[in-house]
Design a protein around this motif. Sequence first.
Motif, mmCIF file in Angstrom:
data_model
loop_
_atom_site.group_PDB
_atom_site.id
_atom_site.type_symbol
_atom_site.label_atom_id
_atom_site.label_comp_id
_atom_site.label_asym_id
_atom_site.label_seq_id
_atom_site.Cartn_x
_atom_site.Cartn_y
_atom_site.Cartn_z
ATOM 1 N N SER A 152 0.846 -1.190 0.000
ATOM 2 C CA SER A 152 0.000 0.000 0.000
ATOM 3 C C SER A 152 0.883 1.242 0.000
ATOM 4 N N THR A 153 0.259 2.392 -0.221
ATOM 5 C CA THR A 153 1.005 3.645 -0.299
ATOM 6 C C THR A 153 0.411 4.691 0.639
ATOM 7 N N SER A 154 1.153 5.766 0.802
ATOM 8 C CA SER A 154 0.668 6.945 1.511
ATOM 9 C C SER A 154 1.120 8.154 0.702
ATOM 10 N N LYS A 155 0.179 8.897 0.185
ATOM 11 C CA LYS A 155 0.479 9.999 -0.738
ATOM 12 C C LYS A 155 1.320 9.499 -1.916
ATOM 13 N N ARG A 156 0.994 8.302 -2.380
ATOM 14 C CA ARG A 156 1.585 7.654 -3.552
ATOM 15 C C ARG A 156 2.998 7.139 -3.312
ATOM 16 N N ASN A 157 3.501 7.268 -2.081
ATOM 17 C CA ASN A 157 4.788 6.677 -1.715
ATOM 18 C C ASN A 157 4.530 5.373 -0.968
ATOM 19 N N ILE A 158 5.391 4.384 -1.168
ATOM 20 C CA ILE A 158 5.179 3.085 -0.533
ATOM 21 C C ILE A 158 5.138 3.231 0.983
ATOM 22 N N ALA A 159 4.056 2.738 1.579
ATOM 23 C CA ALA A 159 3.896 2.776 3.035
ATOM 24 C C ALA A 159 4.076 1.395 3.637
ATOM 25 N N SER A 160 3.657 0.375 2.897
ATOM 26 C CA SER A 160 3.771 -1.000 3.375
ATOM 27 C C SER A 160 4.063 -1.907 2.191
ATOM 28 N N ALA A 161 5.069 -2.752 2.345
ATOM 29 C CA ALA A 161 5.430 -3.672 1.261
ATOM 30 C C ALA A 161 5.971 -4.956 1.878
ATOM 31 N N ASP A 162 5.109 -5.914 2.024
ATOM 32 C CA ASP A 162 5.487 -7.187 2.628
ATOM 33 C C ASP A 162 6.232 -8.030 1.591
ATOM 34 N N ILE A 199 10.365 -1.618 -8.454
ATOM 35 C CA ILE A 199 11.709 -2.142 -8.703
ATOM 36 C C ILE A 199 12.744 -1.405 -7.858
ATOM 37 N N ARG A 200 12.525 -0.118 -7.621
ATOM 38 C CA ARG A 200 13.446 0.617 -6.753
ATOM 39 C C ARG A 200 13.383 0.078 -5.328
ATOM 40 N N HIS A 201 12.172 -0.164 -4.845
ATOM 41 C CA HIS A 201 12.002 -0.683 -3.489
ATOM 42 C C HIS A 201 12.643 -2.065 -3.359
ATOM 43 N N LEU A 202 12.420 -2.910 -4.351
ATOM 44 C CA LEU A 202 13.006 -4.251 -4.326
ATOM 45 C C LEU A 202 14.527 -4.194 -4.367
#
Length: 323
Positions: A152-162, A199-202
């Motif tokens: 999920s995101t918050s203001k379009r930035n990743i907030a949660s990424a399991d 892909i950046r988060h990963l």
Amino acid sequence: MEIRCIVKMGGAAITCKNELERINEENLDAVSSQLRQAMIPCSASVKTVGMDWSKRPGISEDVSSTLDDFCGDHTLNLLSNKFVVVHGAGSFGHFQASKSGVHKGGLDRPLVKAGFVATRISVTTLNLKIVRALAREGIPSIGMSPFACGWSTSKRNIASADLSMVAKAIESGFVPVLHGDAVFDEVQGCTILSGDVIIRHLAVLLKPEYVVFLTDVLGVYDCPPTVPDSVLLREIAVDEGGNWSVVKPTLRNMNKQVEITVAAHDTTGGMAAKISEAAMIAKHGIDVYIVKAATNHSLRALSGDLRGNIPDDWLGTIVRLTR
């Protein structure tokens, strides 16, 4: 967990972006074949055993004969390089998202809610087609939707990424295939989480040896490549703050801004977003190669042949940390 490469299949490279929900079959097949060669270096000498046992329109296949092939040596035993695949939506999803305004949020509005459903139907349809193409090449691919995995995101930035299921899939010998998706947003209700952000988060968490962006053009240009005299940018240097500048070639006008165009229906930012996300990856010391899909140049990038000095005959853009 050592990850060799994270690959971003650009939507424009694997779909016909101006034709609603049409896949570029030739490119997808070529990219899938190149990924097999990169993941399984000895695959050329071993029979490829496909894993797509479902029916395809107009194609008659005897699945029972395929099952017999799993009794002997095959490419599954040789899968030595761990890869993660992320793909964009291209002509899948962007139309539905832009027409309904999913990226702007507002799930309380009927059109947005319907668009959220329509967008996810479209992008998951593409994801399945890509997973099947990879499976036919003997790649044990598993489709993984960010929405279903709880991202999920918050203001379009990743907030949660399991990433627990992604990590488990990799450890179990599978190749996760993620995609840009419609997700919940804590502030605006919903939005589009682009493949470039994923892909950046990963990359930051999994720390691959390198990242490859497969596109529909040779790389990044100083202006749209359709413009006469446009120049392919061979190398972009990134500092530790994520700021980037062109190193090669020396542009005629160094004060000129790199011009980027974005398709009207693209809700994810187009090439400008790709450069920004590539820079955010490169600042962590991970080289990023932006290259045209289904070419010898992309095969060399996927295979890891470009680490170190870049050959003069390689066409593409490398984004890397200033050392």
